[in-house]
Structures are given as structure tokens and as C-alpha cells.
Design a protein around this motif. Structure first.
Motif, short mmCIF file in Angstrom:
data_model
loop_
_atom_site.label_atom_id
_atom_site.label_comp_id
_atom_site.label_asym_id
_atom_site.label_seq_id
_atom_site.Cartn_x
_atom_site.Cartn_y
_atom_site.Cartn_z
N MET A 8 26.21 -33.65 -31.17
CA MET A 8 25.53 -34.77 -30.87
C MET A 8 24.71 -35.29 -31.89
O MET A 8 24.74 -36.59 -32.49
CB MET A 8 25.05 -34.73 -29.71
N GLN A 18 18.35 -35.53 -21.98
CA GLN A 18 18.81 -35.17 -23.10
C GLN A 18 17.64 -35.56 -24.34
O GLN A 18 18.15 -35.15 -25.80
CB GLN A 18 19.85 -36.62 -23.97
N THR A 68 29.10 -40.78 -22.89
CA THR A 68 29.90 -39.96 -22.98
C THR A 68 31.10 -40.13 -21.73
O THR A 68 30.48 -41.06 -20.79
CB THR A 68 29.91 -38.65 -22.02
N ASP A 83 26.98 -37.17 -34.32
CA ASP A 83 27.17 -38.21 -34.02
C ASP A 83 26.12 -39.24 -35.10
O ASP A 83 26.11 -40.42 -35.17
CB ASP A 83 27.00 -39.18 -32.58
N ILE A 84 24.88 -38.40 -34.50
CA ILE A 84 23.49 -39.79 -34.92
C ILE A 84 23.01 -39.47 -36.52
O ILE A 84 22.35 -40.74 -36.69
CB ILE A 84 21.86 -38.76 -34.44
N LEU A 142 21.20 -45.99 -31.94
CA LEU A 142 22.65 -45.72 -32.31
C LEU A 142 22.16 -44.62 -31.02
O LEU A 142 21.04 -44.22 -30.16
CB LEU A 142 22.66 -44.58 -32.85
N THR A 143 23.13 -44.70 -29.53
CA THR A 143 23.49 -43.87 -28.65
C THR A 143 24.70 -44.32 -28.22
O THR A 143 26.59 -44.92 -28.22
CB THR A 143 22.91 -44.63 -27.60
N GLY A 144 25.49 -43.13 -27.72
CA GLY A 144 26.87 -41.76 -27.11
C GLY A 144 26.58 -42.73 -25.64
O GLY A 144 26.22 -42.59 -25.10
N PHE A 146 28.75 -46.32 -28.96
CA PHE A 146 30.37 -45.58 -29.38
C PHE A 146 30.07 -45.06 -27.90
O PHE A 146 30.10 -44.49 -27.42
CB PHE A 146 29.80 -44.53 -30.59
N ALA A 198 32.08 -41.36 -26.26
CA ALA A 198 31.68 -40.00 -27.39
C ALA A 198 32.98 -39.63 -26.50
O ALA A 198 32.71 -38.50 -25.63
CB ALA A 198 30.38 -39.21 -27.27
N VAL A 234 16.93 -43.78 -31.05
CA VAL A 234 18.25 -42.78 -30.01
C VAL A 234 17.71 -42.90 -28.21
O VAL A 234 17.27 -41.84 -27.55
CB VAL A 234 18.56 -41.15 -30.16
N HIS A 252 33.60 -35.64 -27.06
CA HIS A 252 32.42 -34.44 -25.60
C HIS A 252 33.46 -34.35 -24.33
O HIS A 252 32.54 -33.80 -23.42
CB HIS A 252 30.90 -35.83 -26.18
N TYR A 305 27.73 -28.33 -28.95
CA TYR A 305 27.77 -30.15 -28.49
C TYR A 305 26.43 -29.94 -29.00
O TYR A 305 26.84 -30.83 -29.53
CB TYR A 305 27.69 -29.26 -26.58
N VAL A 353 18.40 -41.97 -24.81
CA VAL A 353 18.39 -41.06 -23.96
C VAL A 353 18.14 -41.10 -22.83
O VAL A 353 17.01 -41.95 -23.00
CB VAL A 353 19.17 -39.87 -25.12
N1 TRP Z 1 24.99 -36.45 -24.47
C1 TRP Z 1 25.03 -37.88 -23.74
C2 TRP Z 1 25.00 -37.66 -23.17
O1 TRP Z 1 25.57 -37.19 -22.07
C3 TRP Z 1 26.18 -38.31 -25.05
C4 TRP Z 1 26.18 -38.58 -25.98
C5 TRP Z 1 26.91 -38.44 -27.45
C6 TRP Z 1 24.95 -39.30 -27.17
N2 TRP Z 1 26.49 -37.63 -29.14
C7 TRP Z 1 25.43 -38.78 -28.96
C8 TRP Z 1 23.50 -39.75 -26.87
C9 TRP Z 1 24.24 -39.57 -29.68
C10 TRP Z 1 22.87 -40.19 -28.12
C11 TRP Z 1 23.59 -40.16 -29.29
O2 TRP Z 1 24.21 -38.76 -22.66
#
Ligand code: TRP
Length: 330
Positions: free
Chosen positions: A136, A154, A10, A139-140, A6-8, A40, A42, A148, A45, A132, A150
Motif C-alpha cells: 500500500m 486504514q 480493493t 501504491d501511494i 490517490l486512492t486504491g 486505481f 488494487a 490519500v 491486494h 500488505y 481512506v
Molecule cells: N487497503 C485499502 C482498503 O482496503 C485499499 C488500498 C490499496 C489503498 N492501496 C491503497 C487505499 C493506496 C489508498 C491508497 O481500503
């Protein structure tokens, strides 16, 4: 146990070639080795540091388009918008209640923001920035991701996520898997047109979602030295060459090295770079234009994504609510 990445992402700015090479491509590549992949946007964020609504919504659109155009397949991966899954915010609050404030005090992001202040160390710092890492973690943990991907900056957030998960598991019932970070080492950072790391804040980007003409213009702006055609050139300290390496085969790289020794002109070298970058991103541009031409498509894709993911979140939050005692009165 299923391996789930899973990765977010921003949603700030518009992705450039540096993001494409350093983050998008490797993250999409990873999906092949996992049973399930979650990507996803974010967007909650994004409001931590940006209160300009137009910038936030433009950026959500551009980032979504860039990932989809770069080959994210929403039939094979879960692709959704964080704000479409309200359970994430609910979980975020619950996790806030098990997270030690001291843990957040140690966050690099928070510390580097306070270190810029002199008299009042918390000047300009919102609770959003402070907590923050908890969002995060939500999210995970919402989807019990096992891995994850990143960037190196991170890593601390994944460690905090593990801490928070462990604390919850200890206080209540064992609910969360402790996720592992997969570090996307940008071995060499992708240089921008001035040779520094490519970054929007340096104003040196080559945009990913651009016309052929714009791409050509950006590449023409790459700063080189003033050697003339015919003069032998050094490839090792050259931005054109550094960018070329990301796209070319071993053999093509060797050929360009020879061209440098034989005094290729900068115009020709930049043309070679343009040709190879353009070939690589042509399909991205094509998909981007298709997506852009059909305004409903992107919204449909995102709402399909939310429809697939929300039941998973709902089941998880129901079980968490009952663990913490927020349940039906009996
Ligand atoms: N904070 C991460 C970034 O700036 C982005 C992010 C938000 C993220 N939620 C996450 C990455 C959950 C991995 C999993 O790159």
C-alpha cells in the motif's frame, strides 16, 4: 506543490449502495478540490485473501464498472489497474528492504488475524497479509500522492507509509512526500435491508448495479415493524427512513417525517424510497449498461489509463534505482 489525491479500491465483491454512498461518491467528489486525482483498482491486494481466480477477475470488472458508471471521468482523473504498473511491485520490494519488521508486527490487520489463532499464532497467515502495508505504501509513494482518502480502518496504513517514506528519505536521497490521510468518515454507516451496516458478509445489501426490478425487490425486503397503515410510525429507528435521508432534500425529509406521523403504510414508504433511489442511480445504471454492451471499452479505458500513468512510475523508479545503487556500471 501540486495537490494530488490517490486512492486504491480493493477489488472484492460487487459494489452496493453502501459503497456508493460511503466511498465512491465522496471519493469522486473530492477530486474537484485537487490538482490531480489517481484512482486505481488494487487487484494485487485482492489476491491476499482470495485465491479464487474467477472471483478476483469478476470483481475487478464489477468494481471498475461501478466506479466508471458512478461518474469517474477517466479524462480528468488517472484511472488504472495496479497490475498494469509493474513498477509498483518493484517499489514494493525496495520498500520492504527499508521497512522494520517490528513496524509490520504492529499492523492491526495482522494482529487481528493472529489473535484468532490459539496454538500457532501465525497459522494461515501469508507474507502477503503480513507485508500488505508495504504494498500500500508503494501504491501511494510511487506517485508521490499528497493526500490519500481512506476509511478510518486504514489510518494506520497511512502512518506506516509516512514512516517508510521517512526511512527511505533518510537512508537515501529525499525522494518521497509524506502523504496525509483524508478520513472518509461514514458518519452514520449506511444500513442494509436488516438494519445492520450494509455489507456483503451480512447478506443484507442493496446492489448498485441492478435492474429497476431488482432494486424494487431489494427495497421491498427491507425489514420494518408490523404497524398497519394509519398507525403513526417512528422515523428515528427506521431503515427505510435512514436510507431515504441519503437521497432526499431537507424538505423531502421533513415531508416524509410528517407522513410517518400521519401513518403512511410501509408499502407506500418503500415506494417513496424506491422512487428516489432509482432516480439517483438511473444515470449510473445507464452508463453501466453502455459499458457492459461494449466489451472493448472497459479494457481500452484501462489500457489508456496505464499508458498515462506508467511513464510517471517509470521516471520515479529510475530515479529510485539510481539512489539505491542499482544503476549502470561505470
Ligand atoms: N487497503 C485499502 C482498503 O482496503 C485499499 C488500498 C490499496 C489503498 N492501496 C491503497 C487505499 C493506496 C489508498 C491508497 O481500503
Amino acid at each position: 506543490m501540486k495537490k494530488r489525491i490517490l486512492t486504491g479500491i480493493t477489488t472484492t465483491g460487487t459494489p452496493h449502495i453502501g459503497n456508493y454512498l460511503g466511498a465512491i461518491k465522496p471519493a469522486l467528489e473530492l477530486a474537484k478540490n485537487y490538482d490531480e486525482s489517481f484512482y486505481f483498482l488494487a487487484d494485487y491486494h485482492a489476491i491476499i485473501k482470495n485465491s479464487k481466480n474467477i472471483e478476483v477477475s469478476e470483481s475487478v470488472k464489477n468494481v471498475a464498472l461501478a466506479w466508471l458508471a458512478s461518474g469517474l471521468n477517466p479524462n480528468k482523473s488517472f484511472f488504472y489497474r495496479q497490475s498494469d504498473i509493474p513498477e509498483i511491485l518493484e517499489l514494493s520490494w525496495i520498500l520492504n528492504c527499508v521497512t522494520a519488521k517490528g513496524l509490520m508486527n504492529r499492523s492491526h490487520a495482522y494482529k487481528s488475524a493472529t489473535s484468532l489463532n490459539t496454538d500457532d499464532e501465525d497459522k494461515g497467515i501469508t507474507m502477503g497479509l503480513f507485508s500488505y502495508p508495504v504494498l500500500m505504501a508503494a501504491d501511494i509513494l510511487m506517485f508521490n500522492a499528497t493526500h490519500v482518502p481512506v476509511g478510518a480502518d486504514q489510518i494506520q496504513h497511512i502512518e506506516m507509509t509516512r514512516d517508510i517514506a521517512g526511512r527511505f528519505n533518510h537512508l537515501y536521497k529525499k525522494t518521497f512526500i509524506l502523504p496525509e490521510a483524508i478520513i472518509q468518515s461514514s458518519k452514520e454507516t449506511v444500513p442494509g435491508i436488516d438494519g445492520q451496516k450494509m455489507s456483503k458478509s451480512y447478506g443484507n445489501i442493496i446492489p448498485l448495479l441492478s435492474s429497476e426490478k431488482q432494486l424494487k425487490t431489494s427495497i421491498a425486503k427491507i425489514i420494518t415493524n408490523s404497524l398497519e397503515p394509519g398507525d403513526p410510525k417512528d422515523h428515528s429507528n427506521c431503515t427505510v427512513f435512514a436510507l431515504y435521508k441519503y437521497f432526499a432534500s431537507k424538505q423531502m425529509i421533513e415531508e416524509l417525517k410528517d407522513d410517518y406521523i400521519n401513518g403512511i403504510g410501509w408499502g407506500d414508504a418503500k415506494n417513496k424510497l424506491f422512487e428516489i433511489v432509482n432516480k439517483d442511480i438511473e444515470p449510473v445504471r445507464k452508463r453501466y449498461e453502455e459499458l457492459l454492451n461494449d466489451k472493448d471499452l472497459i479494457n481500452d479505458l484501462l489500457s489508456d489509463g496505464a499508458k498515462k500513468v506508467r511513464p510517471i512510475a517509470k521516471e520515479m523508479i529510475d530515479s529510485i534505482r539510481s539512489s539505491i545503487g542499482i544503476n549502470k556500471i561505470s
